[in-house]
Structure formats: C-alpha cells, structure tokens
Design a protein around this motif. Structure first.
Motif, short mmCIF file in Angstrom:
data_model
loop_
_atom_site.label_atom_id
_atom_site.label_comp_id
_atom_site.label_asym_id
_atom_site.label_seq_id
_atom_site.Cartn_x
_atom_site.Cartn_y
_atom_site.Cartn_z
N GLY A 200 0.90 -1.38 0.00
CA GLY A 200 0.19 -0.04 -0.11
C GLY A 200 0.83 1.41 0.01
O GLY A 200 1.97 1.37 0.43
N ARG A 201 0.28 2.32 -0.31
CA ARG A 201 0.73 3.61 -0.50
C ARG A 201 -0.06 4.73 0.16
O ARG A 201 -1.19 4.77 0.00
N LEU A 202 0.75 5.89 0.50
CA LEU A 202 0.03 7.03 0.89
C LEU A 202 0.50 7.96 0.00
O LEU A 202 1.80 8.18 -0.21
N LEU A 203 -0.25 8.92 -0.60
CA LEU A 203 0.01 9.74 -1.80
C LEU A 203 -0.56 11.19 -1.62
O LEU A 203 -1.61 11.12 -0.78
N GLU A 204 -0.09 12.01 -2.51
CA GLU A 204 -0.37 13.50 -2.44
C GLU A 204 -0.63 14.01 -3.55
O GLU A 204 0.24 13.76 -4.57
N TYR A 205 -1.68 14.88 -3.89
CA TYR A 205 -1.99 15.40 -5.13
C TYR A 205 -2.35 16.78 -4.86
O TYR A 205 -2.94 17.26 -4.18
N ASN A 206 -1.55 17.74 -5.69
CA ASN A 206 -1.65 19.16 -5.95
C ASN A 206 -2.76 19.38 -7.05
O ASN A 206 -2.11 19.27 -8.19
N PRO A 207 -3.69 19.93 -6.57
CA PRO A 207 -4.77 20.33 -7.57
C PRO A 207 -4.27 21.32 -8.40
O PRO A 207 -4.90 21.92 -9.79
N VAL A 208 -3.49 22.45 -7.88
CA VAL A 208 -2.96 23.69 -8.76
C VAL A 208 -2.00 23.26 -9.91
O VAL A 208 -1.99 23.52 -10.94
N THR A 209 -1.05 22.46 -9.43
CA THR A 209 0.14 21.89 -10.51
C THR A 209 -0.41 20.66 -11.18
O THR A 209 0.05 20.34 -12.24
N GLY A 210 -1.40 19.71 -10.68
CA GLY A 210 -1.75 18.55 -11.11
C GLY A 210 -0.84 17.45 -11.07
O GLY A 210 -0.78 16.40 -11.75
N ARG A 211 0.11 17.76 -10.10
CA ARG A 211 0.97 16.58 -9.83
C ARG A 211 0.91 15.85 -8.60
O ARG A 211 0.33 16.28 -7.58
N ALA A 212 1.34 14.54 -8.43
CA ALA A 212 1.13 13.74 -7.50
C ALA A 212 2.43 13.17 -7.13
O ALA A 212 3.24 12.76 -8.05
N ARG A 213 2.57 12.62 -6.00
CA ARG A 213 3.73 11.97 -5.59
C ARG A 213 3.58 11.02 -4.60
O ARG A 213 2.45 11.16 -3.71
N THR A 214 4.25 10.29 -4.09
CA THR A 214 4.20 9.01 -3.11
C THR A 214 4.90 9.69 -1.93
O THR A 214 5.94 10.02 -1.85
N LEU A 215 4.20 9.63 -0.69
CA LEU A 215 4.81 10.16 0.50
C LEU A 215 5.16 8.75 1.36
O LEU A 215 6.20 9.03 2.05
N LEU A 216 4.44 7.80 1.38
CA LEU A 216 4.98 6.57 2.04
C LEU A 216 4.55 5.50 1.05
O LEU A 216 3.66 5.29 0.44
N ASP A 217 5.47 4.35 1.11
CA ASP A 217 5.16 2.98 0.48
C ASP A 217 5.31 1.73 1.31
O ASP A 217 5.81 2.16 2.57
N GLY A 218 5.38 0.73 0.82
CA GLY A 218 5.41 -0.55 1.78
C GLY A 218 4.52 -0.57 2.69
O GLY A 218 4.86 -1.27 4.13
N LEU A 219 3.07 0.09 2.64
CA LEU A 219 2.19 -0.11 4.03
C LEU A 219 1.32 -1.26 3.81
O LEU A 219 1.10 -1.75 2.82
N ASP A 232 -0.77 19.06 10.92
CA ASP A 232 0.70 18.85 10.91
C ASP A 232 1.04 17.48 10.76
O ASP A 232 2.17 17.00 10.57
N TYR A 233 0.02 16.59 10.82
CA TYR A 233 0.35 15.05 10.57
C TYR A 233 -0.93 14.34 10.05
O TYR A 233 -2.07 14.98 10.33
N LEU A 234 -0.72 13.34 9.58
CA LEU A 234 -2.02 12.45 8.99
C LEU A 234 -1.77 10.94 9.73
O LEU A 234 -0.84 10.73 10.20
N LEU A 235 -2.98 10.43 10.14
CA LEU A 235 -3.23 9.11 10.68
C LEU A 235 -3.54 8.12 9.35
O LEU A 235 -4.27 8.73 8.50
N ILE A 236 -3.07 7.52 9.49
CA ILE A 236 -3.24 6.25 8.24
C ILE A 236 -3.33 4.97 9.06
O ILE A 236 -2.71 4.29 9.79
N ALA A 237 -4.60 4.25 8.59
CA ALA A 237 -4.97 2.93 9.04
C ALA A 237 -4.26 1.89 8.22
O ALA A 237 -4.33 1.83 6.92
N GLU A 238 -3.67 0.89 8.91
CA GLU A 238 -3.06 -0.19 8.28
C GLU A 238 -3.96 -1.41 8.45
O GLU A 238 -3.55 -1.97 9.53
N THR A 239 -4.71 -1.55 7.85
CA THR A 239 -6.01 -2.59 8.04
C THR A 239 -5.39 -3.88 8.21
O THR A 239 -5.86 -4.31 9.37
N SER A 240 -4.67 -4.44 7.56
CA SER A 240 -4.47 -6.00 7.53
C SER A 240 -3.59 -6.24 8.79
O SER A 240 -3.54 -7.52 9.33
N ILE A 241 -3.14 -5.48 9.47
CA ILE A 241 -2.16 -5.64 10.67
C ILE A 241 -2.53 -4.79 11.98
O ILE A 241 -2.01 -4.91 12.63
#
Length: 376
Positions: A200-219, A232-241
């Motif tokens: 799994g991955r956590l990603l980010e998309y900027n609607p102004v520039t139309g660009r996206a990038r990976t913030l975290l992978d291996g989730l 100032d932070y995001l919480l992310i659920a890792e469901t399977s664990i």
C-alpha cells in the motif's frame, strides 16, 4: 474392500491436486507480537451501538464514507458505483462513477460500474471522490458532472492504482489519498488481508499543479486517513495488521512516520476527527481475545497455510466466517482509547467503515451492508 481402497485413492488424488493447484496469493509471514487487548476499561463490551437506527434499508448498499456541505446536505457513495445526496430524510441520486448497469452491485462488475470510497467536499463546493477502480475525481454535487483529476491507469511514479481507498483534503486544497494495494483490486480485498503483504501507499495530489507524489510506500493495506486539527500530521490505518501510523507533514519531524496505535481490537477502516478533536475509528471486523487466537493471528506466520486456504475457500464464503460484532473506537490525539461503542450481536450493524459526525448525529458506514445507521 475395493470400494474402500478406491475412496482412499481418490482422496489422495484430490489432496495432491490441491497441493499442486496454483494459489491466487503469494503471502509473507506476519506475526502479531501481542495477543488482542483485553476487553476491559474503555474496551468493555456494551450496548451503545444499539441506539442506532437503520435507514434506507435495501436501498443504500455499502455507504462507505461521508461528507457534507455548508447547507446541510450529506453525501455518500455505494458499492454499486453510485453517488448520493441525503437531505431531510430523502435520498437523491447524483451520478454513476462508471457504467450504469443492472448488474452493478455484484463484485465482478465493480471494475465496470466503479466503487466510490473516500469522499470529501472541497473549498469550491465540489465533491472529491476516490473511486477504487478509476481514479480521483471532482464531481459537481448538483449536476453530477465528473472531472477526472488523476487516473488509476496513470497512477503515480510509474505504478498504476489498483485499490484507491482513503481520502482527505487539507485547507489549502491538497488531496491526500491511499492506494491499498498495487496488486489486488477492491473486490479482492479479502485476499489482500490474508496475503498480508506491504503493497500500500500514501499519496499526495496538488490540484493546482496537477502533480502527484508518493509520501509513503510499503504499507500494509493502507486504508482510512485523517488530518490532525492543526494539519501537521496524518493518521493512516494499516488494516491488515491492526495498526495506525502517524505521518508528520510539518515541523521538525516532517516526513517521518511513527506508530500511533498498535494491536487494535479489530481491523481499522476509516478515521474521522470529531468536533472535540478526538478521533473515531471504524472497525471493519473485530479481533477479540478468546480460548483460541483470532483466525488471522493464527495463520499469520504460515504462508503455506494461507496459500492453501486461498485455494479452497471461495471469496463468497469469507463473510460467513466473520463475527458480526459492531464496533467503533474513540481515541485521543495521543492514541489512547477513550471509549468504545459495541453491538455484540450485530442486530443493528457490524463491519463499521466510517463514523461521521454531522448536525448532532453520527452516521455509520459500511463496505457492503445494505443500509445506513444513524445515531443521535
């Protein structure tokens, strides 16, 4: 005698055939280091979820996530690929994410019909929708006009999206979202959970520039996400664990991930912030202590056993094996469980995906259940 010999021979033949039959999954071992937490204190089993009431029963199937606008309209998406507006106890169809077929709602047709998961309202009054199969969309809430912002086929960093899931918007318009797996689509999410691979991955998309990038992978099956009140932070659920991560967006820890909660009493889905700054976590399936360890805890260390189970048990059978115990948690910004809400026999609901606060009520979503639950 010959009949007995023939039966034994046939049985041995079946076992050999099953052994050499390819498995749909290629799992890694995973060991839950602790047994499930004891159901004491704030986790003590209660009847609080029984205060909820089902609405739109048989009409809304799998209202998975929610958002609302400034005039009080509530929005959700369902397993048949449709977006809906709810107002004054009435239901209004907005649009179909994919093809509007009579078969929509059947898992095999999801790649055609679509499946809206995460849904939020942006600053301009448009819906931002993560469709598990097609991509990230902007949708006009009145006309249903759809604009594709980022396609699943295109993906990010050369990796297409297979299972778009959680979604969150920042105050500056940045879209954060999760792709639960780069292998399994939503209709095969149970195989993703059994396989317990970190795709799994956590990603980010900027609607102004139309660009996206990976913030975290291996989730591990990245699922629901929530921004902190200060963003100032995001919480992310890792469901399977059964774990929740915290990923810092600003400050001295910017770009760092850490464990926010571990060893949860169930498999977390969406995370939503309350009006008082606590977090509410929907629990898709409970993971309770007992005489025997929970099923996924028990088979976690044994990839060969997982492969065999995936070969012999059809996907349609997995729901029958799950315990129907409704549960969601309320936790502090330090990851402490403050309160739990139970429906021990699932008579009102179970498999809670989202807990959304709106106009003095809580709206409880699900992935597949054919109703919406509302609590005062």
């Amino acid at each position: 005698m010959f009949l007995k010999y023939g039966c034994c021979t046939a049985l041995i033949g079946i076992i050999i055939a099953l052994y050499f039959l390819p498995s749909p999954i290629d799992p890694e071992p995973f060991i839950f280091e602790k047994p499930p937490p004891a159901l004491v204190g704030p986790l003590l089993v209660n009847q609080k979820l029984k205060r909820g009431q089902r609405v739109f029963e048989g009409v809304l199937k799998g209202p998975e996530s929610f958002t609302a606008d400034e005039t009080g309209n509530l929005y959700t998406g369902t397993v048949d690929g449709k977006l809906w507006r709810i107002r004054d106890g009435q239901l209004f169809f907005i649009t179909q994410m994919g093809q509007n077929l009579s078969e929509c709602g059947i898992p095999d047709y999801e790649p055609l019909c679509g499946r809206p998961h995460g849904i939020r309202m942006d600053r301009d009054g448009h819906l931002i929708v993560a469709d598990s199969y097609f991509g990230i969309y902007q949708v006009h809430p009145q006309t249903g006009e759809k604009t594709l912002l980022l396609s699943s086929e295109e993906g990010v960093d050369g990796v297409p999206f297979k299972f778009l899931n959680g979604l969150e918007l920042s105050r500056n318009g940045t879209i954060y979202f999760t792709d639960s797996s780069n292998k399994w689509g939503r209709r095969h999410h149970r195989l993703e959970v059994i396989e317990t691979n970190h795709r799994g991955r956590l990603l980010e998309y900027n609607p102004v520039t139309g660009r996206a990038r990976t913030l975290l992978d291996g989730l591990y099956m990245a699922n629901g996400i929530a921004l902190s009140p200060r963003q100032d932070y995001l919480l992310i659920a890792e469901t399977s664990i059964c774990r929740i991560l915290r990923y810092w967006l600003t400050g001295s820890k910017s770009g760092i991930k850490e464990v926010f909660m571990d060893n949860l009493p169930g498999y977390p889905d969406n995370i939503r912030i309350s009006n008082t700054g606590t977090y509410r976590i929907g629990i898709a399936t409970v993971r309770f202590p007992g005489l025997f360890p929970p099923f996924l805890d028990a088979i976690g260390p044994y990839p060969a056993l997982k492969r065999f189970i995936a070969k012999v048990i059809p996907l349609s059978m997995y729901s029958a094996l799950l315990r129907k115990h409704g549960l969601f948690l309320e936790v502090s910004d330090g990851g402490e469980i403050l309160e739990s809400f139970h429906d021990p026999d699932g008579s009102v609901t179970w498999a809670t995906s989202d807990v959304y606060e709106h106009k003095g009520k809580l709206y409880l979503g699900s992935t597949d259940l054919p109703f919406l639950v509302v609590m005062n």
